[in-house]
Design a protein around this motif. Sequence first.
Motif, PDB file in Angstrom:
ATOM      1  N   ILE A  91      11.516   8.048 -17.635  1.00 44.77           N
ATOM      2  CA  ILE A  91      10.834   6.250 -17.710  1.00 44.77           C
ATOM      3  C   ILE A  91      11.892   5.387 -18.366  1.00 44.77           C
ATOM      4  CG2 ILE A  91       9.326   4.780 -17.353  1.00 44.77           C
ATOM      5  CD1 ILE A  91       7.209   6.052 -17.173  1.00 44.77           C
ATOM      6  N   PHE A  92      12.674   4.823 -17.979  1.00 45.19           N
ATOM      7  CA  PHE A  92      13.755   3.888 -18.223  1.00 45.19           C
ATOM      8  C   PHE A  92      13.231   2.732 -18.424  1.00 45.19           C
ATOM      9  CE2 PHE A  92      15.215   7.541 -17.670  1.00 45.19           C
ATOM     10  CZ  PHE A  92      16.136   7.732 -18.542  1.00 45.19           C
ATOM     11  N   ALA A  93      13.328   1.238 -18.620  1.00 43.97           N
ATOM     12  CA  ALA A  93      13.499   0.271 -18.972  1.00 43.97           C
ATOM     13  C   ALA A  93      14.620  -0.553 -19.327  1.00 43.97           C
ATOM     14  CB  ALA A  93      12.010  -0.501 -19.837  1.00 43.97           C
ATOM     15  N   ILE A  94      15.236  -1.481 -18.435  1.00 42.02           N
ATOM     16  CA  ILE A  94      16.806  -1.729 -18.944  1.00 42.02           C
ATOM     17  C   ILE A  94      16.631  -4.023 -18.620  1.00 42.02           C
ATOM     18  CG2 ILE A  94      18.177  -0.224 -18.155  1.00 42.02           C
ATOM     19  CD1 ILE A  94      18.496  -0.937 -15.409  1.00 42.02           C
ATOM     20  N   GLY A  95      17.940  -3.874 -18.717  1.00 37.72           N
ATOM     21  CA  GLY A  95      17.820  -6.068 -18.534  1.00 37.72           C
ATOM     22  C   GLY A  95      16.694  -7.189 -19.385  1.00 37.72           C
ATOM     23  N   GLY A 141       0.649  -1.274   0.515  1.00 38.11           N
ATOM     24  CA  GLY A 141       0.262  -0.264  -0.442  1.00 38.11           C
ATOM     25  C   GLY A 141       0.682   1.066  -0.511  1.00 38.11           C
ATOM     26  N   LYS A 142       1.841   0.963  -0.352  1.00 41.65           N
ATOM     27  CA  LYS A 142       2.714   2.823   0.050  1.00 41.65           C
ATOM     28  C   LYS A 142       3.394   3.145  -1.636  1.00 41.65           C
ATOM     29  CE  LYS A 142       6.363   1.655   2.145  1.00 41.65           C
ATOM     30  NZ  LYS A 142       6.740   3.043   3.323  1.00 41.65           N
ATOM     31  N   ILE A 143       2.902   4.743  -1.138  1.00 43.01           N
ATOM     32  CA  ILE A 143       2.443   5.356  -2.472  1.00 43.01           C
ATOM     33  C   ILE A 143       3.906   6.019  -2.786  1.00 43.01           C
ATOM     34  CG2 ILE A 143       1.549   6.766  -3.966  1.00 43.01           C
ATOM     35  CD1 ILE A 143      -0.384   4.697  -3.289  1.00 43.01           C
ATOM     36  N   LEU A 144       4.682   5.683  -3.657  1.00 42.70           N
ATOM     37  CA  LEU A 144       5.690   6.230  -4.345  1.00 42.70           C
ATOM     38  C   LEU A 144       5.894   7.039  -5.586  1.00 42.70           C
ATOM     39  CD1 LEU A 144       8.477   3.328  -4.400  1.00 42.70           C
ATOM     40  CD2 LEU A 144       7.592   5.040  -2.048  1.00 42.70           C
ATOM     41  N   LYS A 145       6.409   9.102  -4.966  1.00 42.54           N
ATOM     42  CA  LYS A 145       6.527   9.486  -6.025  1.00 42.54           C
ATOM     43  C   LYS A 145       8.025   9.691  -7.029  1.00 42.54           C
ATOM     44  CE  LYS A 145       2.385  12.413  -5.555  1.00 42.54           C
ATOM     45  NZ  LYS A 145       2.197  13.511  -5.317  1.00 42.54           N
ATOM     46  N   TYR A 146       7.847   9.470  -8.143  1.00 46.75           N
ATOM     47  CA  TYR A 146       9.514   9.245  -8.212  1.00 46.75           C
ATOM     48  C   TYR A 146       9.431  10.385  -9.635  1.00 46.75           C
ATOM     49  CZ  TYR A 146       6.907   7.662 -12.584  1.00 46.75           C
ATOM     50  OH  TYR A 146       6.003   7.724 -14.256  1.00 46.75           O
ATOM     51  N   GLY A 147      11.049  10.755  -9.509  1.00 43.92           N
ATOM     52  CA  GLY A 147      11.777  11.204 -10.555  1.00 43.92           C
ATOM     53  C   GLY A 147      11.618  10.966 -12.037  1.00 43.92           C
ATOM     54  N   SER A 148      12.065   9.912 -11.933  1.00 45.66           N
ATOM     55  CA  SER A 148      13.151   8.937 -12.816  1.00 45.66           C
ATOM     56  C   SER A 148      12.919   7.297 -12.183  1.00 45.66           C
ATOM     57  CB  SER A 148      14.755   9.458 -13.219  1.00 45.66           C
ATOM     58  OG  SER A 148      15.135  10.651 -13.254  1.00 45.66           O
ATOM     59  N   LEU A 149      12.211   7.128 -13.416  1.00 51.72           N
ATOM     60  CA  LEU A 149      11.630   5.695 -12.674  1.00 51.72           C
ATOM     61  C   LEU A 149      12.430   4.523 -13.794  1.00 51.72           C
ATOM     62  CD1 LEU A 149      10.377   3.448 -12.203  1.00 51.72           C
ATOM     63  CD2 LEU A 149       8.175   4.175 -13.694  1.00 51.72           C
ATOM     64  N   ILE A 150      13.233   3.330 -13.386  1.00 46.67           N
ATOM     65  CA  ILE A 150      13.763   2.836 -14.722  1.00 46.67           C
ATOM     66  C   ILE A 150      12.957   0.796 -13.629  1.00 46.67           C
ATOM     67  CG2 ILE A 150      15.994   1.210 -14.589  1.00 46.67           C
ATOM     68  CD1 ILE A 150      16.273   4.757 -12.713  1.00 46.67           C
ATOM     69  N   ILE A 151      12.285   0.842 -15.354  1.00 46.67           N
ATOM     70  CA  ILE A 151      12.116  -0.614 -14.935  1.00 46.67           C
ATOM     71  C   ILE A 151      13.076  -1.893 -15.370  1.00 46.67           C
ATOM     72  CG2 ILE A 151       9.976  -2.134 -15.574  1.00 46.67           C
ATOM     73  CD1 ILE A 151       9.050   1.114 -16.686  1.00 46.67           C
ATOM     74  N   SER A 152      13.035  -2.233 -14.256  1.00 48.67           N
ATOM     75  CA  SER A 152      14.170  -3.693 -14.266  1.00 48.67           C
ATOM     76  C   SER A 152      13.727  -4.940 -13.458  1.00 48.67           C
ATOM     77  CB  SER A 152      15.526  -3.402 -12.855  1.00 48.67           C
ATOM     78  OG  SER A 152      16.246  -4.452 -13.434  1.00 48.67           O
ATOM     79  N   THR A 153      12.160  -5.416 -14.170  1.00 43.91           N
ATOM     80  CA  THR A 153      11.857  -6.176 -13.727  1.00 43.91           C
ATOM     81  C   THR A 153      11.749  -7.404 -14.364  1.00 43.91           C
ATOM     82  OG1 THR A 153      10.491  -5.439 -15.055  1.00 43.91           O
ATOM     83  CG2 THR A 153       9.071  -5.013 -13.311  1.00 43.91           C
ATOM     84  N   GLY A 154      12.589  -8.169 -15.280  1.00 42.49           N
ATOM     85  CA  GLY A 154      12.712  -9.249 -15.565  1.00 42.49           C
ATOM     86  C   GLY A 154      12.464 -10.073 -15.785  1.00 42.49           C
ATOM     87  N   CYS A 155      11.881 -11.674 -16.144  1.00 41.78           N
ATOM     88  CA  CYS A 155      11.844 -12.449 -16.244  1.00 41.78           C
ATOM     89  C   CYS A 155      10.548 -12.908 -15.377  1.00 41.78           C
ATOM     90  CB  CYS A 155      11.550 -13.333 -17.737  1.00 41.78           C
ATOM     91  SG  CYS A 155      12.117 -12.487 -19.225  1.00 41.78           S
ATOM     92  N   ALA A 156       9.443 -13.950 -15.776  1.00 43.12           N
ATOM     93  CA  ALA A 156       9.291 -14.648 -14.841  1.00 43.12           C
ATOM     94  C   ALA A 156       9.402 -15.464 -15.668  1.00 43.12           C
ATOM     95  CB  ALA A 156       7.386 -13.675 -14.326  1.00 43.12           C
ATOM     96  N   ALA A 157       9.578 -17.246 -14.678  1.00 39.51           N
ATOM     97  CA  ALA A 157       9.421 -18.833 -15.095  1.00 39.51           C
ATOM     98  C   ALA A 157       7.872 -18.811 -16.332  1.00 39.51           C
ATOM     99  CB  ALA A 157       9.446 -19.360 -14.680  1.00 39.51           C
TER     100      ALA A 157
END
Length: 496
Positions: free
Chosen positions: A350-354, A171-187
């Motif tokens: 917003i960025f995405a890596i990996g 339930g935590k709310i976070l506001k970001y300046g720059s976001l790096i999406i690094s969520t990878g993969c799920a099996a």
Amino acid sequence: MTSALRQKAAQMASAAAAAAAGTGCYSQTSWALRRLGAGGGALASAATRRRNCSVAAAVFDNQNREYVIVGGGNAAGYAARTFVEHGMADGRLCIVSKEAVPPYERPALTKGYLFPPEKKPARLPGFHTCVGSGGQRQTAEWYKENGIEVLYEDPVEAFDGKTQTLKTSSGKILKYGSLIISTGCAAARLPEKIGGDLPGVHYIRDVADADSLVSSLGKAKKIVVIGGGYIGMEVAAAACGWNLDTTIIFPEDHIMPRLFTPSLAKKYEELYEQNGVKFVKGALIDKLDAGSDGRVSSAILKDGSVVEADTVIVGIGAKPSVSPFEAVGVNIEVGGIEVDSMFRTSIPSIFAIGDVAAFPLKMYDRIARVEHVDHARKSAQHCIETLLTSQAKAYDYLPYFYSRVFEYEGSSRKIWWQFYGDNVGETIEVGNFDPKIATFWIDSDSRLKGVFLESGTSEEFLLLPKLARSQPIVDKAKLKSATSVEDALEIARSSL
């Protein structure tokens, strides 16, 4: 800096911070001020920087974070290191992870982690990032010492790009300046209705999965590995260290079909068979059956045949974890979040890596998604360099894959192969796998596109990326007539 200038800088920093707290984003002015260290300059000590960051953080609303990395895998660990190297982590960076531990070198999970206890298995904290590339071991203490906030076991469940807001499972709310999406993969999983979730059925993507599998291996007698790719081959090799009855089932004609030629695959299959592994090729799973205790007891194939097993490991691929970020832009062809050559998405900041990033593979002029630790490391570094500096250099990745198996104590033969480049065109194989073998991919213009080497020396392995990146024109007749791997590599080297 004079007293007046210090006072002016402090006023500007406070104004920028207050503005950011009200909007949930960070202006270029506040970003630049932080880079300059308005409270004490570039010569401030680490302790002073931490005090300044604490004061600055107090000005912000509790929800605000300057940089947020979503995902706690390999790429996140290397991104954190790059932030630290630029002096931009302390008090500025937050990592939101679904795991209970800091980022680690994920390849260890299907290699050394699965060795039996008496054969010196890998264990944390031994393989936290960034030890895989010779860097510092980034334990939980490392993140604390560098002022990096890590939210463990609290994955992001909702995302709002307009308000630059994230909501975590707690339930935590976070506001970001720059976001790096690094969520990878799920099996990728087998459906529940065919037994994909039975007790004794394992998928391996994180350390908790590996712990569960190790527990099963310690009690197992017969195991079935579903899938003949990386996961299947590495898990099966580790199972040999436990002296277990091991069967690999897959639908293709040979193992590692996305990379290995039939001839190359045969060499490895023979080695596995010498270690007691059985192969069931061209087979599809109909269902996994359970015994009277509710635990998996067998794999039933589409042709009706039955393979007994008290433990099943499913390694049938992975899917990019794009949820809840679909609105950022998903590439339909390769999956993953589409980015440009600097890992920027279509939405500013917003960025995405990996593994999750669908990026331009410059060398081959196509959009690709690469599920490999090497890309995770390099994409993270390139992205953060772009974010924190004026760097505008396009990411120019050379595809690289490797595997290491049978490395446990007492193994009759430890093997390690590397591949660089693109596996397209005619193939030329040199060597007899005793112990070396090499395969070269040559296109219609006689250009070397990719090269594979098993059991090479360190010098030979260093040659491979040079060949793959240069793509020299080679003499195919000479290469085919080479009497040894060493001769073949020298022929290729001479073409550079």
